[in-house]
Structure formats: C-alpha cells, structure tokens
Design a protein around this motif. Structure first.
Motif, PDB file in Angstrom:
ATOM      1  N   SER A   1      39.023  63.035   4.147  1.00  0.00           N
ATOM      2  CA  SER A   1      39.512  64.361   3.725  1.00  0.00           C
ATOM      3  C   SER A   1      41.030  64.469   3.755  1.00  0.00           C
TER       4      SER A   1
ATOM      5  N   TYR B   1      44.420  68.893  11.091  1.00  0.00           N
ATOM      6  CA  TYR B   1      45.295  69.009   9.935  1.00  0.00           C
ATOM      7  C   TYR B   1      46.560  68.192  10.198  1.00  0.00           C
TER       8      TYR B   1
ATOM      9  N   ASN C   1      41.728  74.324   1.175  1.00  0.00           N
ATOM     10  CA  ASN C   1      41.753  73.131   2.012  1.00  0.00           C
ATOM     11  C   ASN C   1      42.151  73.443   3.452  1.00  0.00           C
TER      12      ASN C   1
ATOM     13  N   GLU D   1      41.774  66.381   8.273  1.00  0.00           N
ATOM     14  CA  GLU D   1      41.719  64.927   8.218  1.00  0.00           C
ATOM     15  C   GLU D   1      41.075  64.335   9.474  1.00  0.00           C
TER      16      GLU D   1
ATOM     17  N   TYR E   1      46.294  73.543  -1.226  1.00  0.00           N
ATOM     18  CA  TYR E   1      45.475  74.633  -1.743  1.00  0.00           C
ATOM     19  C   TYR E   1      44.950  75.482  -0.589  1.00  0.00           C
TER      20      TYR E   1
ATOM     21  N   HIS F   1      44.709  65.416   2.818  1.00  0.00           N
ATOM     22  CA  HIS F   1      45.231  66.717   2.375  1.00  0.00           C
ATOM     23  C   HIS F   1      44.253  67.850   2.673  1.00  0.00           C
ATOM     24  N   GLY F   2      43.504  67.689   3.732  1.00  0.00           N
ATOM     25  CA  GLY F   2      42.604  68.724   4.216  1.00  0.00           C
ATOM     26  C   GLY F   2      42.496  68.597   5.719  1.00  0.00           C
TER      27      GLY F   2
END
Length: 376
Positions: free
Chosen positions: A341, A202, A111, A346, A108, A343-344
């Motif tokens: 977190s 990420y 994110n 991390e 998304y 998928h954000g």
C-alpha cells in the motif's frame, strides 16, 4: 508494539516529525544529529539536501569533495533517501476560517482518511480536522452527496473536503496561515503498529529508507570499514514533486552513479510480495536503471540470503530515475524496501531496514569494476 530497539526508535521519531515538500527542516535536524558522528564531513546544500561525506581513504584534509568533480574523473557514489512526505497545501481560506486544500505530491484524501491534521503556520503549528461533512445529507448538499457510493458515486477528492480549524480569519492570520501553508497528517495518526513480523504506518515512504541509510552510515563507522570509492549519503528534499533535491545533488556532487533507496510496491503486476526480500529496480516510469548496478545489488542480497526481488516498475519514480532522466547522472540504481500500500497506510517487514542497510554497506565497500563503469 514490542520494546523498540534503536532502529525502531529512530524510525518512530522520524515518522512523528513533519516534513512536507519544501519544509523538511525538522526531519533534516534529526538526520543531521544521527549522521554527524559517523561521517567525515557534513553540510546542507543550496537545495536543502543534507549531505554526508565518507572518504575512501580516510578523513579528508580539505573540503574539495564538496564541489563538483570534472566529468569522468570521479568514481564516487551518491546514495539517496528523501526526507519529504506527501502533504497538503492551503489553497484558500474561507470567511468562516475553514481551509480548502490541494495536494502536495500525489496524495488523495481517501488514502489518508478524514481526521486530524497539523497546520504548519509560520508562527504556530496547530491541530485541525480534515472533514467531508455529515453523511446525513441529501442532494441539497451536493458536495457530500456526490461521494456516496449509492448516490453520486464519485471518488473522494480535494474539492469535496475542507479543514475545520475552529479559528477566525484574524486568528489564522496571527498563526501565519495563508495560501501555500503546508498541512500534514497529524502526529496522532503516525504511530508504528506491529502486525506480526511487519510494521505499519503512514509515511514509511521514505522515513524507513532514511532510517536504513543512516544505519548503513553508522555500520560503516562502527565496523571501521571504508568504501572502495568516496561516498556521499544524501537526504534529499522535494522528491515527491519531481525529484528536485536529488537531481540538484546529482548535478553538483562528484560521481557518476546515483543509487536511490525507496519503498517498493508489492503487487502482482510486478511479481513482488511484501513477504519477500528487498526489491531491486531494473526500470521505472522515468528510466531504465543500469543493469550492472541492479545485478550487483541482486548478487549482494543473494549472498546475504535476503531473497531479493527484481522488478520492472510502472507509475514509480525515484531520485535516481529523475536524475538520470534529467541528464545529471549517467548511471542510476534503485534499491527498495518491500512495501504494501505505497502512498497509503504502508506496511513492510521489520527486517527490511536492516537488510537494505547491509546491502548498501557491501555495495560501497566491495570493489567491483561494474560500479564505476567506464570512469575507472
């Protein structure tokens, strides 16, 4: 960040290397460079997976190990970490040269944020900007207005944003950009940061697990240890869009057990914390992992003093659970690096890569009847 050791340096190199689903070539090249010296054989299969073979009894005399064994006759273990990353896909190109995107994997805009992206054209990779537009707008700019918390109050989604390229249609065509071109978060946003005893970036999913698997293979070679049964270390493709590469490898390689290395969500609902030890999955959204495999992973981690965390995960899938759900492996396990977190942006403990590597080494080396189930 402190002076990096070899593990940190490799992780950073992998993070800076683009690997969108279906275009993992550059990541595979880094993995192959590291893997080739520490395995008995190495190849790339028809799904684009990089496979390393470590024989139980010493270097093989033939390449028979590359082919599928008769069902029930091999106790080999397949250990997997995926090379692909969440990314974006060009959906259409506007006359002004802007790009409209859709997600490739569950990704998304909120994110990963607005800002620089890398457009991976067929002939050129270049930097562009993912943008929403000016916040200084009214209802006359409905696409922007919808996303303002005090106005439309809609979650930022792909139809709200676009990519400014600064290029004409002809220039984009010359660069080889078209619908289907991959777009990744740009390298400038992919540098590890140090947060006390943790690191953040990420795409630690799944580059941290890739680093751990490479380290496990290297440790086996450096310590002169051989696995109890043949081991296939597999760096898989297209995990984020259905575990495609992992399922292919489970179906085509000898063995009855697939063990996936992943990032693991640390949330109250699972009773897991980012400050805890490695996470061992007992189930996820697709399958129930084999209890004896999970118990064995927990036991090994306990023996090392890693304080493992058992977890029943929802909204989570892995190469191993896809493989089991697809009926191409009868047995599956999941070992995760505890991650904030997912998928954000991390965050995970610095020690987690070494811990997971040590668990994998002991898991494949220490004879244990439960690892082979009824196939022994």
């Amino acid at each position: 960040m402190a002076e990096p050791d070899a593990t940190d340096a490799l992780l950073q190199e992998l993070l800076w290397t683009y690997g969108p689903c279906g275009q993992e070539d550059e990541v595979r090249a880094v993995c192959a460079r590291e893997l080739q010296p520490v395995v008995d054989d190495m190849w790339t299969d028809d799904a684009g997976n990089l496979v390393g073979y470590i024989a139980a009894g010493g270097p093989p005399k033939s390449t028979d190990h590359r082919h599928r064994a008769t069902a029930g006759r091999s106790a080999a273990t397949r250990v997997m970490a995926h090379m692909d990353e969440l990314s974006m896909l060009v959906k259409r190109i506007e006359p002004d040269g802007s790009l409209h995107l859709t997600q490739l994997g569950t990704m998304y805009p909120g994110n990963f944020g607005l800002g620089p992206v890398a457009v991976l054209g067929e002939h050129e990779t270049f930097t562009a900007v993912l943008t929403l537009g000016s916040e200084h707008t009214t209802k006359e700019s409905p696409r922007i207005w919808q996303t303002k918390p005090d106005k439309g109050d809609q979650a930022l989604d792909w139809h709200h944003v676009y990519v400014f390229t600064g290029r004409t249609d002809d220039e984009l065509a010359a660069a080889g950009v078209h619908p289907g071109t991959r777009v990744c978060v740009e390298r400038s946003k992919r540098t590890l940061v140090e947060v006390g005893d943790y690191v953040g970036c990420y795409f630690l999913d799944d580059r941290a697990a890739v680093t751990a698997l490479l380290k496990a293979a290297r440790v086996l070679r450096e310590r002169g240890r051989r696995p109890a049964d043949d081991v296939y270390v597999v760096f898989t493709t297209n995990e984020e869009i259905g575990g495609v590469g992992g399922s292919y490898a489970s179906a085509s390689l000898p063995g009855t057990l697939t063990l996936a290395l992943e990032v693991g969500p640390t949330e109250r609902e699972y009773g897991t914390t980012v400050g805890g030890g490695p996470i061992v999955g007992y189930s996820d959204a697709l399958c129930v992992y084999d209890k004896d495999v999970a118990d064995r992973l927990m036991e090994i981690a306990d023996d090392h003093g890693f304080e493992p965390q058992a977890a029943v995960l929802g909204a989570f899938m892995s190469d191993a659970s896809h493989s089991k759900a697809n009926g191409v492996t009868p047995r599956a396990g999941l070992l995760c690096l505890p991650t904030l977190s997912t998928h954000g942006y991390e965050v995970m403990p610095r020690r987690s890569i070494d811990a997971v590597a040590e668990i994998v080494v002991d898991f494949v080396v220490q004879p244990d009847e439960t690892r082979s189930g009824a196939t022994r």
